[in-house]
Design an enzyme around this catalytic site. Structure first.
Site, PDB file in Angstrom:
ATOM      1  N   GLU A   7      29.589  12.888 -52.921  1.00 35.44           N
ATOM      2  CA  GLU A   7      28.590  13.939 -53.166  1.00 35.44           C
ATOM      3  C   GLU A   7      29.101  14.989 -54.137  1.00 35.44           C
ATOM      4  O   GLU A   7      28.353  15.494 -54.971  1.00 35.44           O
ATOM      5  CB  GLU A   7      28.183  14.625 -51.850  1.00 35.44           C
ATOM      6  N   HIS A  50      21.008  12.750 -39.556  1.00 34.63           N
ATOM      7  CA  HIS A  50      19.942  12.406 -40.502  1.00 34.63           C
ATOM      8  C   HIS A  50      18.724  13.271 -40.206  1.00 34.63           C
ATOM      9  O   HIS A  50      17.598  12.863 -40.411  1.00 34.63           O
ATOM     10  CB  HIS A  50      19.563  10.917 -40.429  1.00 34.63           C
TER      11      HIS A  50
END
Ligand SMILES: Cc1ncc(C[n+]2csc(CCOP(=O)(O)OP(=O)(O)O)c2C)c(N)n1
Lengths: 352, 340
Positions: free
Chosen positions: A53, A121
């Site tokens: 990321e 999530h």
């Protein structure tokens, strides 16, 4: 009627072909998958990055420094947290060099609960995102608006954080995106990658048009007189549905505003509504301490104190470390219809 | 001045004109940094950080740049020890002093950031920022934009040895070396064997940081960044390799930290480090390329220049408080929520 994933795909295609987008990248964003939500399937400039990321955000900043328009993705906002300092950096780049460089970049990431995603999530990111000066932060709630807002984001000369409510990713829109074929089946046949071997597949893009949702403009979804509900993303659809039911039942007339842009936000629309209804509820699913709705409630209190009939209310996610997987845990952790409805009732009864 | 100085370890050599030029720039950088320290010590600046001890490496890095604006030219992602490189590229003393004195006229940040946090878009010098090592991930992006450019611009990154522990350093190695997608990046590490107070040995199991590139099939170099001749020759080779091959190279240079980490640790001269300038001057005198008197004159020239620059900049205006929101967004867009 496109769903949100398809609308992102179409907006990115439009971006590649008309708005100068040169690079679309992120984890599993390129072929063969085209994104874990399929939002980047079939795009000419989409490619897979390393599982990194920080590299993704850094690369986007660097591309932005060269003036290269790009759209980068963080697969789930749950995994954006290790890039916070790079997000700070992107936000302060223009400011810290007194405008010598700007970053015309878009960073998209799916946010929020609603897909039974358990602890990692289901995170929200809007509250933290609102603490990144220099970024524009948006969160659409329908496929058409996603399309229009993504085009605006791509052309914006500033970094734009494009938060996509992941629970809405597969929900079909009620309006056609201009250029989109009339039926879901036709669209699917044109732009959804086939199952199995995709190596020979290329999408057949519809002749899309340029439609914009300007950043910084809210939208009144339902007019009302008793109270104002301001929300965005997934929860604004819930608020609208509750408000419609209450209206139909003759219980109350609620005005529902989709804020759409978290920063810069459309205070004038919110303010005008509060001046009319004199009561306001801010709803979102990020954790309640400290929440972006609190800033809006503070501002309502500060600027409209003598016009309010009740203290501004914030309904947000519980301040718990995560969203538990079990349905009962998830439902209690982020606002749903019953909580929104209860808050609306309670607020409607309050009189200053 | 036809004599050439031959670096003992190599067959190549540099002309005396170039040696004199390198020396001149090293002195300019040193005198400037020492002036910045004085500005700090006399209370005219809040903070100093800079590069005394890195001149041999830094000047060569700047001299060899393909300098200009846009992807056709080299991009520079420098850390807070970039003065020598920028002096070699054309930085004026005045601009460096405007930065440390946070004047409205500071061309890099407009009075918003520390000394040595340069930014010069006309030379592709992107904003220097304080978080250690982020420049290694940001550099991926400029290199991506240059990857397929026929004009052969490359991306240059600098940073310290301790900073290489950050994940961003690993990120740059990974992204730069994807097979078939190699990036034209000259990744450098200026190894002074300390990070603030933490000794090299407290952090590094690897003998050479550059060795980490080998796992990525990257060309690597370890050089003596205290020696301007070696620095110049090796950096020339490194630049050419990256420029022509369009592949990354990881170069580690041994450097000194002559005035401590920053003003936070006093900014006093530390003789535990060797001084690349003194050593170079001895060599230049030994080979009769410069005399002691000539060298003294060069210092005098830059002392005078630095002093005049201070006098001039001192009278320039500070930034105005009401400009604090400016440039939060492009094109003068309002960023103040009170005004939405
Ligand atoms: C991410 C981050 N962590 C910590 C710091 C504080 N800090 C500034 S310089 C420094 C040491 C850096 O050492 P090194 O990379 O060896 O470079 P040098 O200063 O020796 O040139 C530290 C810890 C910082 N600026 N950024």
């Amino acid at each position: 009627m496109a769903n949100m994933a398809q609308s992102i795909r179409m907006a990115l295609h439009y971006g590649e072909t008309h708005l100068g987008v040169k690079e679309i990248f992120g984890q599993d964003v390129g072929p063969p998958m085209g994104g874990v939500f399929t939002a980047t399937q079939g795009l000419k400039t989409a490619w897979n990055t390393p599982l990194d990321e920080r590299g993704i955000v850094g690369a986007a900043i660097g591309l932005g420094l060269t003036g290269t328009r790009c759209v980068a993705e963080i697969q789930f906002c749950d995994y954006i947290f290790n890039t916070i300092d790079l997000l700070k950096l992107a936000g302060n780049t223009s400011w810290s060099c007194s405008g010598l460089y700007h970053l015309p970049i878009v960073l998209m990431t799916p946010v929020g609960a609603g897909i039974r995603g358990s602890i990692y999530h289901s995170h929200s990111f809007d509250a933290l995102a609102s603490r990144l000066p220099g970024w524009k932060v948006v969160m659409p709630s329908t496929p058409l608006e996603t399309y229009g807002m993504l085009l605006s984001a791509i052309e914006d000369p500033n970094p734009v954080l494009f938060l996509v409510p992941k629970a809405l990713m597969r929900i079909k829109g009620e309006e056609l995106i201009p250029g989109e074929p009339g039926t879901e089946k036709e669209l699917k046949a044109m732009i959804d990658a086939p199952l199995g071997d995709r190596s020979q597949w290329t999408p057949k893009w519809p002749a899309l048009k340029d439609v914009r949702v300007p950043i910084g403009q809210a939208k009144v979804l339902q007019e009302g007189t008793d109270l104002t509900v301001v929300s965005y993303g997934r929860s604004v659809r819930m608020c609208l549905s509750e408000a419609q039911k209450l209206e139909d039942a003759g219980e109350m007339s609620a005005e529902v505003i989709d804020l759409r842009s978290i920063y810069p936000y459309d205070w004038q629309t919110v303010k005008a509504s509060i001046e009319k209804t004199r009561k306001v509820l801010f709803v979102n699913e990020d954790t309640e301490v400290t929440n972006f709705g609190e800033h809006l409630a503070y501002r309502a209190t500060r600027e409209l104190f003598y016009e309010l009939e009740a203290p501004p209310q914030v309904l947000a996610g519980l301040n718990v470390p995560g969203i538990g997987l079990h349905n009962d845990l998830e439902e209690v952790s982020v606002p749903h219809g019953p909580q929104i409805r209860a808050e609306m009732f309670q607020l409607n009864q309050l009189r200053a | 001045m036809s004599q050439k100085l031959t670096d003992s370890s190599k067959t190549s050599s540099l002309s005396s004109e170039l040696l004199v030029k390198i020396h001149d720039l090293m002195v300019k950088s040193r005198v400037l940094e020492e002036r910045l320290i004085k500005i700090y010590k006399t209370g005219e600046a809040y903070f100093w950080i800079g590069a005394p001890g890195e001149e041999a490496f830094g000047v060569a890095l700047g001299l060899l740049a393909n300098k200009g604006q846009g992807v056709e030219y080299d991009y520079f992602h420098l850390h807070y020890r970039g003065t020598p490189t920028l002096v070699a590229m054309g930085l004026t003393m005045e601009d460096s002093i405007r930065l440390i004195m946070n004047k409205e006229t500071d061309p890099c940040t407009g009075g918003r950031n520390f000394s040595n946090h340069y930014c010069f878009p006309e030379w592709n010098v992107v904003p220097v920022t304080s978080p250690i090592e982020v420049q290694y991930t940001v550099a991926i992006g400029t290199a991506l934009a240059q990857k397929n450019n026929p004009k052969l611009g490359i991306t240059v990154v600098t940073g310290g040895d301790a900073g290489s522990a950050e994940g961003d350093f690993a990120s740059s190695l990974i992204w730069a070396s994807r097979p078939g997608n190699e990036l034209p990046m000259l990744l450098t590490v200026q190894n002074n064997r300390v990070g603030i107070s933490t000794a090299y040995e407290d952090q590094h199991g690897e003998e050479y940081i550059a060795d980490r590139g080998k796992a990525f099939r990257m060309k690597t170099m370890v050089i003596n960044g205290l020696d301007p001749v070696e620095s110049y020759l090796k950096l020339k080779e490194a630049y050419e390799y990256v420029r022509i091959e369009r592949k990354p190279l990881l170069l580690e240079a041994r450097v000194s930290r002559l005035y401590g980490h920053s003003s936070a640790s006093g900014a006093n001269f530390e003789d535990s480090f060797s001084d690349p300038l003194q050593t170079f001057e001895k060599t230049l005198m030994k080979h009769s390329i410069l005399s002691e008197a000539e060298i003294k004159n060069i210092y005098k020239k830059y002392e005078d220049e630095s002093w005049e620059a201070v006098e001039k900049v001192r009278s320039e205006k500070p930034p105005r408080a009401e400009t604090v929101w400016d440039h939060t967004y492009a094109q003068g867009e309002n960023a103040d929520w009170r005004k939405f």
